[in-house]
Design a protein around this motif. Sequence first.
Motif, mmCIF file in Angstrom:
data_model
loop_
_atom_site.group_PDB
_atom_site.id
_atom_site.type_symbol
_atom_site.label_atom_id
_atom_site.label_comp_id
_atom_site.label_asym_id
_atom_site.label_seq_id
_atom_site.Cartn_x
_atom_site.Cartn_y
_atom_site.Cartn_z
ATOM 1 N N ILE A 27 -2.614 -4.312 -8.518
ATOM 2 C CA ILE A 27 -3.542 -4.703 -7.471
ATOM 3 C C ILE A 27 -4.541 -4.839 -8.021
ATOM 4 O O ILE A 27 -5.002 -5.756 -6.866
ATOM 5 N N GLN A 28 -5.034 -5.956 -8.671
ATOM 6 C CA GLN A 28 -5.131 -7.700 -8.854
ATOM 7 C C GLN A 28 -4.603 -8.168 -7.868
ATOM 8 O O GLN A 28 -5.267 -9.189 -7.086
ATOM 9 N N GLU A 67 0.633 -0.931 -0.136
ATOM 10 C CA GLU A 67 0.189 -0.175 0.149
ATOM 11 C C GLU A 67 0.460 1.415 0.019
ATOM 12 O O GLU A 67 0.205 2.081 -0.535
ATOM 13 N N TYR A 75 -3.183 -7.627 -5.143
ATOM 14 C CA TYR A 75 -3.398 -6.851 -4.180
ATOM 15 C C TYR A 75 -5.190 -7.634 -3.401
ATOM 16 O O TYR A 75 -5.274 -7.775 -1.947
ATOM 17 N N ALA A 76 -5.464 -7.932 -4.535
ATOM 18 C CA ALA A 76 -7.254 -8.217 -4.642
ATOM 19 C C ALA A 76 -7.273 -9.612 -4.071
ATOM 20 O O ALA A 76 -7.937 -9.849 -3.017
ATOM 21 N N LYS A 80 -11.339 -4.375 -0.490
ATOM 22 C CA LYS A 80 -10.310 -3.690 0.185
ATOM 23 C C LYS A 80 -10.774 -2.525 -0.829
ATOM 24 O O LYS A 80 -9.627 -1.851 -1.036
ATOM 25 N N ALA A 81 -9.498 -3.621 -2.354
ATOM 26 C CA ALA A 81 -8.874 -3.386 -3.292
ATOM 27 C C ALA A 81 -9.652 -2.373 -3.553
ATOM 28 O O ALA A 81 -9.843 -0.614 -4.207
ATOM 29 N N TYR A 141 -8.061 1.483 -4.969
ATOM 30 C CA TYR A 141 -7.957 2.057 -6.162
ATOM 31 C C TYR A 141 -8.831 1.485 -7.275
ATOM 32 O O TYR A 141 -8.094 1.329 -8.802
#
Length: 645
Positions: free
Chosen positions: A364-365, A325, A367-368, A375-376, A380
């Motif tokens: 980001i994907q 993050e 992270y999700a 949350k993603a 984002y």
Amino acid sequence: MSYLKFDKTVMINLEESLTREVLRTNRLGAYHSSTVVDCNTRKYHGLLVMPVPALDDDNHVLLSSLDETVIQHEAEFNLGLHKYGENNFSPKGHKYIREYTCDTVPRTVYRVGGVIFSKEKVFSMFENRIMIKYTLEDAHSATTLRFRPFLAFRSVKELTYANGNLNQNYTVVPNGIKMCLYPGYPELFMQFSKKVNFVFDPKWYYGIEYSKEQERGYPYKEDLFVPGYFEVPIRKGETIVFSAGDSQVATTRLKTLYETEVSVRTPRTSFYNCLKNSAQQFYFRPKKQDAYLLAGYPWFKVRARDLFLAAPGCTLSIDDPVRFEKIMATALPALRAFMEDGALDPVIQEIEQPDVILWAIWAIQQYAKVVGIDKAKELYKDFIDEALEYIISQKHPGLKVMDSGLLFADGGRDKAITWMNSVVNGRPVVPRSGYIVEFNAAWYNALCFSREMNGEATNEKIDKLISAINISFPNTFVNGYNYLFDYVNGSFVDWSVRPNMIFAVALPYSPLSRMQMRSVLDIVTKELLTPKGIRSLSPKSEGYRPYCTGPQVERDLAYHQGTAWPWLLGAYLEAYLRVFGKSGAAFAERMLISMEEEMTNHCIGTISEIYDGNPPFTGRGAISFAMNVAAILRIEEMLKKYNAE
């Protein structure tokens, strides 16, 4: 038993020991690097190498090395090691080494007669400071230690030579001295945890050679300045800590400071811990509010594509989503500034490259997957919406959305616009322009991930693009031999078998059928797979060059023409697991065993930038490369989940 351990037989054999390098870094971009026998073989090597913003954007070698001498009964045993002309090594201190380990910190044990002497190094995490702990493990007579500092004060890109402009003056500070050889440099503080005697005896040591620079076709001889030497008596069982930094330290706290630094290190006691430790060494925070990833050591800076491709592995795969993050909180504003008015970021290089935005969405994907889609979305979704609209609205100067839904990237014949970015005489060695296969695989994946984020809220524009690409991607890239063209530009199609097609299988969303995925995977396995990575070009393709050696031009010509890249092995294994599921896990584990062997080669405990495309698959290039470490960490994480299931 230590995971990273080398005994006397390896250490005294310079053909073995000089090929093994060590790297320790901090969050400010500074580092210590050398070989396991402390003989520098690169101009990038040094005990204290750090940025000097007052001069330029490069790192600078302040303290090149420190020669230790053990003195007993007036007999001197010099533990240093330097290479001079005609393959002459002096003073050959490596012959006294009994063992070398590198678990929590690098530790060398010497034996000189009845003297057993150890040294351990730690590089301060948030200061530009190297600390070395010396311990006299055993001795039967009075013992004195002598230390000669070899000073350079020059850029890692240059070499220094004896000159009259050097400032020989020094100032006494608590338990040491400080010096600054040239204007613009910070003062170098050399201090001990115990009172020492400094003897001013200035000398130049001429013609020290760096074999790695000689191999790479660069100037390789330099002169180093030694201002004198420190002497200090040491008792059996006693420990003395030496510090070299750009600020003065309270010498009474040196031992505590050393132990504090050691306590927060990740012990390199396994393959995973080595990778975790290596991933953390790429963290870069020149300002407290910023967070970046360096692309690699010792010469790479922050590069946009590398940052987004490496961020998930270097943070999420070692259970550090907060670090992810922070990195995105620094990088996404830079991307937004570029999208708004074309502004280039002063720290993140190459942010204008056409595929950077697509890899940011992919990061980001990932992270999700770890923290959950909600949350993603919270953090984002707005960025993803803005980024896709920016591309769809034809605002990106390097991309055009065609009626087919595919992305067309122009200009790749005149300049490098993909990760295959080596250049000779101002022209890309691998000119790729038009419909580029990994660009469009990442584009399709980004659109589908956006639709996943939107949930039930449909976006007609994105849905139409996805539907169009489902048809146009296979029609454009799948050829008669059931693999994918590397790029297509008008009537020209590139038949070269390259690894970029693997992303159409590895990414979470693919426009290929399962049969097409299997075909792509098969040809990559047959023609590109090596134990150390995926070749950048098939041996069957014209222009195959498996060895990235020799002068700069020769290396640039080979860089993407056959060398193997471990970060592509990560994509390949992800694709393999996608196609074969749990039945592919055993194969992936066997492939990682071959990478684990690299923990004791080249730069120990990490993964090199590239490997030769042919046996014995020797490591080359940067000694530690973020995308490689990140990719293997991600596969390690995936295999843990398969095994848990």
